[in-house]
Design an enzyme around this catalytic site. Structure first.
Site, PDB file in Angstrom:
ATOM      1  N   LYS A 189     -24.543 -26.502 119.589  1.00  0.00           N
ATOM      2  CA  LYS A 189     -25.668 -27.120 118.902  1.00  0.00           C
ATOM      3  C   LYS A 189     -26.724 -26.124 118.408  1.00  0.00           C
ATOM      4  O   LYS A 189     -26.527 -25.524 117.362  1.00  0.00           O
ATOM      5  CB  LYS A 189     -26.261 -28.237 119.765  1.00  0.00           C
ATOM      6  CG  LYS A 189     -25.283 -29.440 119.848  1.00  0.00           C
ATOM      7  CD  LYS A 189     -25.947 -30.740 120.248  1.00  0.00           C
ATOM      8  CE  LYS A 189     -25.068 -31.924 119.882  1.00  0.00           C
ATOM      9  NZ  LYS A 189     -24.179 -32.389 120.947  1.00  0.00           N
ATOM     10  N   ASP A 240     -22.419 -28.213 131.172  1.00  0.00           N
ATOM     11  CA  ASP A 240     -22.421 -28.486 129.742  1.00  0.00           C
ATOM     12  C   ASP A 240     -23.880 -28.481 129.308  1.00  0.00           C
ATOM     13  O   ASP A 240     -24.602 -29.454 129.522  1.00  0.00           O
ATOM     14  CB  ASP A 240     -21.753 -29.840 129.481  1.00  0.00           C
ATOM     15  CG  ASP A 240     -21.774 -30.221 128.012  1.00  0.00           C
ATOM     16  OD1 ASP A 240     -22.535 -29.601 127.243  1.00  0.00           O
ATOM     17  OD2 ASP A 240     -21.032 -31.149 127.639  1.00  0.00           O
ATOM     18  N   PHE A 279     -21.304 -36.914 128.328  1.00  0.00           N
ATOM     19  CA  PHE A 279     -20.626 -36.710 127.047  1.00  0.00           C
ATOM     20  C   PHE A 279     -20.269 -35.243 126.933  1.00  0.00           C
ATOM     21  O   PHE A 279     -21.130 -34.382 127.082  1.00  0.00           O
ATOM     22  CB  PHE A 279     -21.520 -37.125 125.870  1.00  0.00           C
ATOM     23  CG  PHE A 279     -20.839 -36.929 124.542  1.00  0.00           C
ATOM     24  CD1 PHE A 279     -19.857 -37.824 124.119  1.00  0.00           C
ATOM     25  CD2 PHE A 279     -21.153 -35.851 123.730  1.00  0.00           C
ATOM     26  CE1 PHE A 279     -19.210 -37.635 122.905  1.00  0.00           C
ATOM     27  CE2 PHE A 279     -20.510 -35.662 122.513  1.00  0.00           C
ATOM     28  CZ  PHE A 279     -19.538 -36.557 122.097  1.00  0.00           C
TER      29      PHE A 279
END
Ligand SMILES: *Cc1c(COP(=O)(O)O)cnc(C)c1O
Length: 404
Positions: free
Chosen positions: A253, A223, A138
């Site tokens: 995040k 990532d 993702f």
């Protein structure tokens, strides 16, 4: 096929792209969330690995308030001292030489992908555009991000596929060796997959991947939006492997503890194609975001934070192993790394999440029928114990509902 039925107007006027729990919170404190009625929930979801320093972290609240009274926004056409400080700190702590700040993880990914293609273009290889990703990945929801991850349900219905993206089986080194070549611009990988169900890429494979990219002149993009910033027990997950540093890395995040901020980190070489005018952002790296980001990064890099992650990881591992032994009919497998924990379930993961919620425990879903525990990195031993107890109750509830 186009529908001719009258479109359904949502009662709450919110675009229906989320399957939302019937629950709202008014305030938070550390690993705890409270409804308006004052009901307390233990939060082992942390805004999907985002409030890594807990809710309403007092240091960050103070920094945000102080900055809010001074300056919010100016534009990247000016120097922003907070950016320079946070970029220096990020580069000091990693492989990177330079940083582009964004408002989200997706935007950091977008920057990384553009940077990789642009690097080869600037080096006289304009046909090197292919980006290799892995299934279960993702990388966000922009056009490029959904094609980089290749999840069929995220690309369906959105027109022809973007050219130059290819998805391989996660961890299949032979497939990668066969696929990588003179057209490959970059390989993009989460060292520990989050949404895919807490799947860790084997450490030795990471080192091999780095070598393979070097042999083929391919840029390696990590990532670490979910697995980075201390969650696995090292500042970045790639540090668990030797000689596996990337050329480009995306973070977001936990970098803002809930304030929107992301960053694309790169070596000077990888970033060399990104000259004036090739990229930009209105909000990215504004003074408000940088004040929070700097304070959060300081907290995330404190030795005490990492120590707490490792301690909590050990407690969870122990408690969860016990649960798996006692409830093999509910829990199939425990996986992940550090405080990015996945429980692969026998029965439906959505039902399990709902049952946990009834026990006032918040957990996240994940691919491959997993639920994820992504608590604050500052979670206490007592809270870990409480989480295990609530999970035990949840397992009992699931067992009871299966036999009734
Ligand atoms: C959340 C996430 C993203 C996307 O970040 P946004 O801030 O939602 O745009 C990308 N990659 C990974 C691994 C993520 O967990």
């Amino acid at each position: 096929m186009a529908s001719t039925a009258t479109p359904h107007v949502p009662e709450d006027h919110i675009l229906g792209v989320y399957n939302r729990a019937p629950l709202a919170f008014e305030r938070g404190e550390g690993a705890r969330l409270y409804t308006a009625e004052g009901e307390a929930y233990l939060d082992c979801l942390a805004g999907i690995a985002t409030t890594g320093l807990g809710h309403a972290n007092p240091k960050l609240v103070a920094v945000l308030k102080a900055q809010a009274e001074k300056l919010w926004h100016v534009s990247n056409i000016f120097r922003i001292p907070g950016q320079e400080k946070l970029a220096a700190a990020l580069c000091e702590a990693t492989f990177a030489d330079e940083v582009f700040f964004t408002n989200s993880g997706t935007e950091a990914i977008e920057c990384a992908l553009k940077m990789a293609r642009r690097y080869h273009w600037a080096n006289g290889e304009p046909d090197r555009i292919e980006v290799i990703g892995f299934d279960g990945a993702f990388h966000g929801r922009s056009y490029a991000a959904v094609f980089a991850a290749g999840n069929p349900s995220y690309v369906e219905g959105f027109g022809p596929p973007l050219p130059g993206f290819r998805t391989l089986p996660f961890g299949d080194h032979e497939a990668l060796k066969a696929a990588i070549g003179p057209e490959t611009a970059a390989v993009i990988l989460e060292p520990v997959q989050g949404e895919g169900g807490a799947r860790a890429f084997p450490e030795a494979r990471l080192t091999e991947l780095r070598k393979l990219c070097d042999e083929h002149g391919v840029l390696l993009i990590y990532d670490e939006i979910q697995c980075g910033l201390g969650r696995t027990g090292k500042l970045f997950a790639y540090e668990w492997a030797s000689d596996a540093a990337p050329d480009i890395m995306c973070v977001a995040k936990a970098l803002g503890d809930g304030f929107p901020v992301g960053a694309c980190l790169a070596t000077a070489r990888a970033g060399s194609g990104m000259v004036v005018g090739t990229h930009g952002s209105t909000y990215g790296g504004n003074p408000l975001a940088m004040a929070v980001g700097l304070a959060a990064f300081e907290e995330l890099t404190r030795p005490e934070t990492v120590e707490n992650v490792r301690r909590a990881t050990g407690r969870f591992a122990q408690g969860l192993a016990g649960l798996k032994d006692r409830y093999p009919d509910v829990i199939e497998e425990i996986r992940g790394k550090g405080l990015l924990i996945g429980l692969k379930l026998v029965s439906n993961n959505r039902a399990f999440m709902a049952a946990a919620r009834e026990r006032r425990l918040l957990i996240a879903g994940g691919g491959d029928n997993c639920v994820r525990l992504l608590p604050s990195l500052l979670i206490t031993e007592a809270e870990v114990q409480e989480a295990i107890e609530k999970l035990e109750r949840t397992c009992e509830d699931i067992r009871a509902s299966a036999s009734s």
